[in-house]
Design a protein around this motif. Structure first.
Motif, PDB file in Angstrom:
ATOM      1  N   THR A 233       0.825  -1.201   0.000  1.00  0.00           N
ATOM      2  CA  THR A 233       0.000   0.000   0.000  1.00  0.00           C
ATOM      3  C   THR A 233       0.861   1.253   0.000  1.00  0.00           C
ATOM      4  N   ALA A 234       1.954   1.235   0.766  1.00  0.00           N
ATOM      5  CA  ALA A 234       2.858   2.391   0.788  1.00  0.00           C
ATOM      6  C   ALA A 234       3.460   2.630  -0.586  1.00  0.00           C
ATOM      7  N   GLU A 235       3.808   1.567  -1.274  1.00  0.00           N
ATOM      8  CA  GLU A 235       4.367   1.712  -2.628  1.00  0.00           C
ATOM      9  C   GLU A 235       3.302   2.189  -3.619  1.00  0.00           C
ATOM     10  N   HIS A 236       2.085   1.700  -3.451  1.00  0.00           N
ATOM     11  CA  HIS A 236       0.993   2.046  -4.371  1.00  0.00           C
ATOM     12  C   HIS A 236       0.549   3.504  -4.192  1.00  0.00           C
ATOM     13  N   LEU A 237       0.489   3.940  -2.924  1.00  0.00           N
ATOM     14  CA  LEU A 237      -0.058   5.260  -2.633  1.00  0.00           C
ATOM     15  C   LEU A 237       1.006   6.292  -2.280  1.00  0.00           C
ATOM     16  N   GLY A 238       2.242   5.851  -2.159  1.00  0.00           N
ATOM     17  CA  GLY A 238       3.350   6.787  -2.037  1.00  0.00           C
ATOM     18  C   GLY A 238       3.426   7.586  -0.765  1.00  0.00           C
ATOM     19  N   PHE A 239       2.910   7.036   0.354  1.00  0.00           N
ATOM     20  CA  PHE A 239       3.015   7.808   1.589  1.00  0.00           C
ATOM     21  C   PHE A 239       4.225   7.380   2.417  1.00  0.00           C
ATOM     22  N   ALA A 240       4.639   8.276   3.286  1.00  0.00           N
ATOM     23  CA  ALA A 240       5.733   7.992   4.212  1.00  0.00           C
ATOM     24  C   ALA A 240       5.219   7.170   5.381  1.00  0.00           C
ATOM     25  N   VAL A 241       6.063   6.277   5.919  1.00  0.00           N
ATOM     26  CA  VAL A 241       5.650   5.406   7.018  1.00  0.00           C
ATOM     27  C   VAL A 241       6.607   5.560   8.196  1.00  0.00           C
TER      28      VAL A 241
END
Length: 557
Positions: A233-241
Motif C-alpha cells: 500500500t505504501a508503494e501504491h499510494l506513495g506515503f511515508a511510514v
C-alpha cells in the motif's frame, strides 16, 4: 493475523474434571505454553497441564518473569499464552507483566488461584480482592462462583483477550474447583477471531488521500500482522511510514518509504515528514506520549484517521476519523479503491537514516554502546529477534539495529524494567529456529535476569548482552538535568559473567573494544545460553547525550 474459527463442539468425556476441561479449551484456542511459579492453589491444573502434549508447562524463577514471558509470546504469536499466579504475593508479583500486556495491547490469559471456596467466608477485610486489584489494567476480569462456571468464564476470557483491542484477561478460580467433575457441554462456545466492522469505508479514506499533498502513516503493533499489505500500500499510494515507539518491525526500516522511528530522543530531521503532513493515518497503534513526541503530533491542523479495533483515543483539536477494523483488511480494501498517487509524500527516503550514521567511537576507552549494537547486528542473522529492556541504553538499540525482518522486536512500550531476559526465553521457546538476543542494562539485569537459569533448564540458547555502566541511566540523566547531581542511581560493578556461569550459562566479560567482535562471534556458535557482560562508558548515556554535559553543579551521589 486473523485465525480460522475453531472446530466445535469439543467432545467432553464423562468423569472429566474442571481442570481437564479448561486445559482442553486452552489447547483448542491455540495456547501453547503456560508460565508459572507453581502454587498450591492450582495443583490439579498443573497436573493436567503436565500431561497435555500440546501445551508446555514452563516453570520460572519469579512470577514477574512468568508474566513477561507470557506477554512476549502473545506479542510474538498474536495468540495468548497462559500465566498462572498463586494466591497472595504470587499474584501481586504478576502485576508488572499484566500491566505491560494491557499497555502494549498484547493478548494474555491470567488465571489466579484463590483460597478453597469453603474457606473464602473466613477471609478478613484485609485480604485483597484478586480480580479487583487488576481491574484498572486488564481488558476483562471474572471470578468463578461455582465449579461449573469455570469453562464458560474461560471461554469469555479467551474471547476478550484476543478480539478487538488485545489485552490481558484475568480469571480467579478457588483451588477446589479444579478437581470438581464437569459433565456438562458448552453450547457451541465461540472462540473465532473477529475482525470488526468498517465504520467508515475505505472509499472515504481514499478520498482524503486524493485531496492530501503529504499523507503520512504511523504503524503500530497491530500493523505488524499486516506488514506485507502495508508495504504494497505504501508503494501504491506513495506515503511515508513511521514506526510507532518500539514497533520498529511493523515496517522495514530499509524501505524507501520508511520515514523513521517515533522513539525517545530521535534527531529532529526525522520528524520533517510528520511535521509537514496534512493527513496522518494511524494503523493499529495508540497515540502514546513517546510516539506523539510528548503529545505534539498529530498537529491540530492535520486530519487524523485512526484504524484499529480498540477504543477511541482521547479527543483532540483536529479533525479525526475512526475506522473500526483490523489493519490488513482495511489496507487491502484501501489499495483496491484508491488511485495510485503520482505525487510522492516526502518520506525522508532521500535522507540518510540514523542507523547509517554511526558516531565516531575511536577515542572510547571503554566499549561504546553503539558499537555493541552495530557489531551484533553485523554478525546476527537477518531474522534475529531482539528483546530490549527499558532504560537509556535502549536508545542505542532503537537507533543502530535497523529492523528489517518481520516480528523481530520485542520491547515494552510501557517502559517496564526487567522485560528483556524473560521475553528472550519466551521468544526462543516460540521460535526455536531463530536467533534471539536480549539487550538489558545492569540495573534491570538483576531484576529478572535469574530467568537465565530457566533458559538453561529448558535448553533455550538465548544470548544476553548486559550493558554495564554502573548507573540507572534514564534517572541519572533526569537528575543531572534537573538538579545537577545524582541521588540513588549509581550501581556497584557486578561480575555478570561469573553470575551467569553460576546459573549454568556461558559467561564472558568485554572491557576492551577489540574484544567485542570475537566474543559475539563465539557466543553465536554456542548451543546453550550465553551472557556477555559489556563494560560501557557511563558518560555515554544516549546516542546524543553525555552525562557530564548535563551537570550544572555538584556531581556527588
Amino acid at each position: 493475523m486473523i485465525k480460522a474459527p475453531l472446530t466445535w463442539p469439543i467432545r467432553y468425556h464423562r468423569g472429566w474434571t474442571v481442570a481437564q476441561t479448561a486445559v482442553r479449551i486452552l489447547a483448542e484456542a491455540g495456547v501453547r505454553r503456560a508460565y508459572t511459579v507453581p502454587g498450591e492453589s492450582f495443583l490439579e491444573l498443573l497436573d493436567v497441564l503436565q500431561l497435555q502434549r500440546s501445551i508446555s508447562l514452563i516453570t520460572t524463577r519469579h512470577e514477574a518473569g512468568a508474566a513477561f514471558m507470557a506477554e512476549a509470546e502473545g506479542k510474538l504469536r498474536d495468540v495468548p499464552a497462559l500465566v498462572l499466579g498463586s494466591k497472595g504475593p504470587g499474584i501481586a508479583n504478576l502485576a508488572i507483566g499484566v500491566h505491560t500486556a494491557y499497555q502494549d495491547e498484547t493478548p494474555m490469559i491470567v488465571i489466579l488461584g484463590e483460597t478453597a471456596s469453603n474457606l473464602l467466608k473466613y477471609s478478613g477485610p484485609s485480604d485483597p480482592d484478586l480480580t479487583g486489584m487488576f481491574s484498572s489494567f486488564v481488558k476483562w476480569a471474572g471470578k468463578a462462583r461455582s465449579a461449573t462456571d469455570v469453562p464458560k468464564l474461560l471461554v469469555e476470557a479467551i474471547n476478550a483477550a484476543r478480539t478487538g483491542r488485545r489485552g490481558p484477561a484475568v480469571l480467579a478460580v478457588p483451588s477446589d474447583f479444579w478437581v470438581a467433575p464437569f459433565d456438562q457441554s458448552l453450547a457451541d462456545p465461540d472462540l473465532a477471531m473477529r475482525t470488526g466492522t468498517l465504520h467508515r469505508s475505505a472509499d472515504e479514506v481514499a478520498a482524503l488521500l486524493a485531496d492530501s499533498k503529504y499523507p503520512v502513516v504511523i504503524a503500530g503493533g497491530r500493523a505488524r500482522w499486516a506488514r506485507d499489505e502495508l508495504v504494497m500500500t505504501a508503494e501504491h499510494l506513495g506515503f511515508a511510514v513511521y514506526n510507532a515507539f518500539r514497533r520498529q518491525d511493523a515496517f522495514p526500516e530499509t524501505h524507501e518509504r520508511y520515514a523513521g522511528h517515533l522513539g525517545i530522543g530521535i534527531p529532529a530531521r526525522q520528524l520533517d515528514a510528520l511535521e509537514r503532513a496534512d493527513l496522518v493515518l494511524c494503523l493499529g497503534t495508540r497515540l502514546d506520549e513517546v510516539t506523539t513526541q510528548n503529545w505534539r503530533y498529530p498537529l491540530p491542523s492535520q486530519t487524523l484517521v485512526m484504524v484499529g479495533t480498540g477504543p477511541a483515543d482521547a479527543r483532540r483539536g483536529g479533525l479525526t476519523f475512526r475506522v473500526a477494523s483490523e489493519v490488513e483488511p482495511f489496507l487491502r480494501e484501501l489499495r483496491s479503491v484508491a488511485a495510485p498517487r503520482t505525487r510522492r509524500s516526502s518520506a525522508a527516503n532521500a535522507a540518510v537514516h540514523t542507523f547509517m550514521t554511526p558516531p565516531d567511537t575511536r577515542d572510547s576507552v571503554l566499549v561504546h554502546p553503539a558499537d555493541v549494537v552495530r557489531t551484533v547486528r553485523r554478525h546476527a542473522p537477518e531474522d534475529t529477534i531482539v528483546t530490549n529492556d527499558a532504560s537509556a541504553f535502549a536508545g542505542f538499540v532503537h537507533r543502530y539495529w535497523c529492523f528489517t525482518a518481520a516480528r523481530s522486536q520485542l520491547g515494552p512500550a510501557n517502559g517496564a524494567m526487567g522485560y528483556a531476559v524473560p521475553a528472550a526465553v519466551a521468544a526462543k521457546l516460540a521460535e526455536p529456529e531463530r536467533t534471539v538476543f536480549a539487550m538489558v542494562g545492569d540495573g534491570a539485569a538483576l531484576m529478572t535476569g535469574q530467568e537465565i537459569e530457566t533458559a538453561v533448564r529448558y535448553r533455550v540458547p538465548i544470548i544476553v548482552i548486559v550493558f554495564q555502566n554502573g548507573v540507572y541511566g534514564t534517572m541519572a540523566m533526569h537528575q543531572a538535568r534537573t538538579h545537577g547531581r545524582l541521588a540513588g542511581v549509581t550501581l556497584p560493578a557486578v561480575d555478570f559473567a561469573a553470575w551467569a556461569r553460576g546459573l549454568g550459562a556461558a559467561g564472558y566479560m568485554v572491557e576492551d573494544p577489540q574484544e567485542l567482535e570475537p566474543t559475539i562471534s563465539r557466543a553465536l556458535r554456542h548451543q546453550r545460553p550465553v551472557l556477555i557482560d559489556v563494560r560501557t562508558d557511563p558518560d555515554v548515556i544516549t546516542p546524543e547525550t553525555r552525562l557530564s554535559e548535563l551537570y550544572h553543579g555538584d556531581r556527588s551521589g
